[in-house]
Design a protein around this motif. Structure first.
Motif, PDB file in Angstrom:
ATOM      1  N   ASN A 219      -0.777 -56.091  30.541  1.00  0.00           N
ATOM      2  CA  ASN A 219      -1.970 -56.452  29.773  1.00  0.00           C
ATOM      3  C   ASN A 219      -3.081 -57.002  30.654  1.00  0.00           C
ATOM      4  O   ASN A 219      -4.220 -57.110  30.220  1.00  0.00           O
ATOM      5  CB  ASN A 219      -1.605 -57.477  28.695  1.00  0.00           C
ATOM      6  N   ALA A 220      -2.740 -57.377  31.883  1.00  0.00           N
ATOM      7  CA  ALA A 220      -3.750 -57.890  32.810  1.00  0.00           C
ATOM      8  C   ALA A 220      -4.692 -56.747  33.190  1.00  0.00           C
ATOM      9  O   ALA A 220      -4.295 -55.579  33.212  1.00  0.00           O
ATOM     10  CB  ALA A 220      -3.071 -58.453  34.058  1.00  0.00           C
ATOM     11  N   PRO A 221      -5.948 -57.092  33.466  1.00  0.00           N
ATOM     12  CA  PRO A 221      -6.879 -56.025  33.865  1.00  0.00           C
ATOM     13  C   PRO A 221      -6.449 -55.383  35.189  1.00  0.00           C
ATOM     14  O   PRO A 221      -5.826 -56.032  36.024  1.00  0.00           O
ATOM     15  CB  PRO A 221      -8.217 -56.748  34.018  1.00  0.00           C
ATOM     16  N   GLU A 222      -6.789 -54.112  35.338  1.00  0.00           N
ATOM     17  CA  GLU A 222      -6.485 -53.417  36.581  1.00  0.00           C
ATOM     18  C   GLU A 222      -7.208 -54.090  37.739  1.00  0.00           C
ATOM     19  O   GLU A 222      -8.289 -54.647  37.583  1.00  0.00           O
ATOM     20  CB  GLU A 222      -6.960 -51.962  36.516  1.00  0.00           C
ATOM     21  N   LYS A 223      -6.598 -54.002  38.920  1.00  0.00           N
ATOM     22  CA  LYS A 223      -7.263 -54.414  40.155  1.00  0.00           C
ATOM     23  C   LYS A 223      -7.398 -53.165  41.015  1.00  0.00           C
ATOM     24  O   LYS A 223      -6.734 -52.167  40.792  1.00  0.00           O
ATOM     25  CB  LYS A 223      -6.458 -55.486  40.875  1.00  0.00           C
ATOM     26  N   PHE A 224      -8.257 -53.250  41.985  1.00  0.00           N
ATOM     27  CA  PHE A 224      -8.555 -52.093  42.811  1.00  0.00           C
ATOM     28  C   PHE A 224      -8.031 -52.318  44.222  1.00  0.00           C
ATOM     29  O   PHE A 224      -8.198 -53.398  44.792  1.00  0.00           O
ATOM     30  CB  PHE A 224     -10.062 -51.823  42.808  1.00  0.00           C
ATOM     31  N   TYR A 225      -7.388 -51.276  44.773  1.00  0.00           N
ATOM     32  CA  TYR A 225      -6.727 -51.371  46.069  1.00  0.00           C
ATOM     33  C   TYR A 225      -7.181 -50.229  46.970  1.00  0.00           C
ATOM     34  O   TYR A 225      -7.565 -49.160  46.496  1.00  0.00           O
ATOM     35  CB  TYR A 225      -5.206 -51.274  45.899  1.00  0.00           C
ATOM     36  N   ALA A 226      -7.075 -50.467  48.259  1.00  0.00           N
ATOM     37  CA  ALA A 226      -7.325 -49.406  49.228  1.00  0.00           C
ATOM     38  C   ALA A 226      -6.043 -48.599  49.406  1.00  0.00           C
ATOM     39  O   ALA A 226      -4.955 -49.160  49.478  1.00  0.00           O
ATOM     40  CB  ALA A 226      -7.755 -50.006  50.562  1.00  0.00           C
ATOM     41  N   ALA A 227      -6.192 -47.282  49.472  1.00  0.00           N
ATOM     42  CA  ALA A 227      -5.054 -46.387  49.715  1.00  0.00           C
ATOM     43  C   ALA A 227      -5.455 -45.399  50.804  1.00  0.00           C
ATOM     44  O   ALA A 227      -6.521 -44.782  50.735  1.00  0.00           O
ATOM     45  CB  ALA A 227      -4.680 -45.650  48.430  1.00  0.00           C
ATOM     46  N   ALA A 228      -4.611 -45.270  51.824  1.00  0.00           N
ATOM     47  CA  ALA A 228      -4.911 -44.373  52.943  1.00  0.00           C
ATOM     48  C   ALA A 228      -4.999 -42.927  52.469  1.00  0.00           C
ATOM     49  O   ALA A 228      -4.241 -42.502  51.607  1.00  0.00           O
ATOM     50  CB  ALA A 228      -3.840 -44.508  54.016  1.00  0.00           C
ATOM     51  N   LEU A 229      -5.921 -42.208  53.065  1.00  0.00           N
ATOM     52  CA  LEU A 229      -6.091 -40.789  52.786  1.00  0.00           C
ATOM     53  C   LEU A 229      -5.674 -39.992  54.014  1.00  0.00           C
ATOM     54  O   LEU A 229      -6.080 -40.313  55.122  1.00  0.00           O
ATOM     55  CB  LEU A 229      -7.552 -40.462  52.492  1.00  0.00           C
TER      56      LEU A 229
END
Length: 127
Positions: free
Chosen positions: A17-27
């Motif tokens: 239920n917590a809001p999404e957080k944004f993360y770095a992901a390698a490409l």
């Protein structure tokens, strides 16, 4: 040169239920396969049996160089190497930058034979 990353939203697995957080992901930035690595090595050293050590050192050098450029290194049936990263979770995508990357690692994805090897290993207690 730098590894590219993308920003991905992720839910908190402990609190959906917590809001999404944004993360770095390698490409992965392209791929380097076994044939390409073999061609690179052929230009750097001879490939006779006595020079096997030299070839292995050149292979290591090229794997490091390709990973440094953000490429996925494919070693045929052996498996693939790629750089992975972890980052702090941010509230908004625009807050994600290289400064929130907290760690990096080499990811190895074994090929079929190596995966099968893991299924067939048996264990014995020492002593």
């Amino acid at each position: 040169m730098a590894i590219k990353f993308q920003v991905l939203p992720r839910k908190n697995p402990q609190d959906f239920n917590a809001p999404e957080k944004f993360y770095a992901a390698a490409l992965g930035d392209g791929e380097t396969d076994l044939d390409t690595l073999a061609e690179m090595i052929a230009y750097q050293c001879t490939v006779t049996k006595p020079d096997c050590y030299a070839v292995l050192m050149a292979l290591e050098h090229n794997i490091v160089s390709e990973l440094r450029q953000g490429r996925i290194v494919k070693l045929g049936s052996i498996g693939n190497f790629q750089v992975g990263i972890s980052s702090l979770g941010m509230e908004f995508p625009q807050e994600v930058s290289a400064n929130v990357i907290t760690s990096n690692r080499i990811i190895f994805r074994p090929g079929k034979q190596l995966r099968e090897l893991l299924k067939s290993i048996t264990y014995r207690k020492a002593g």
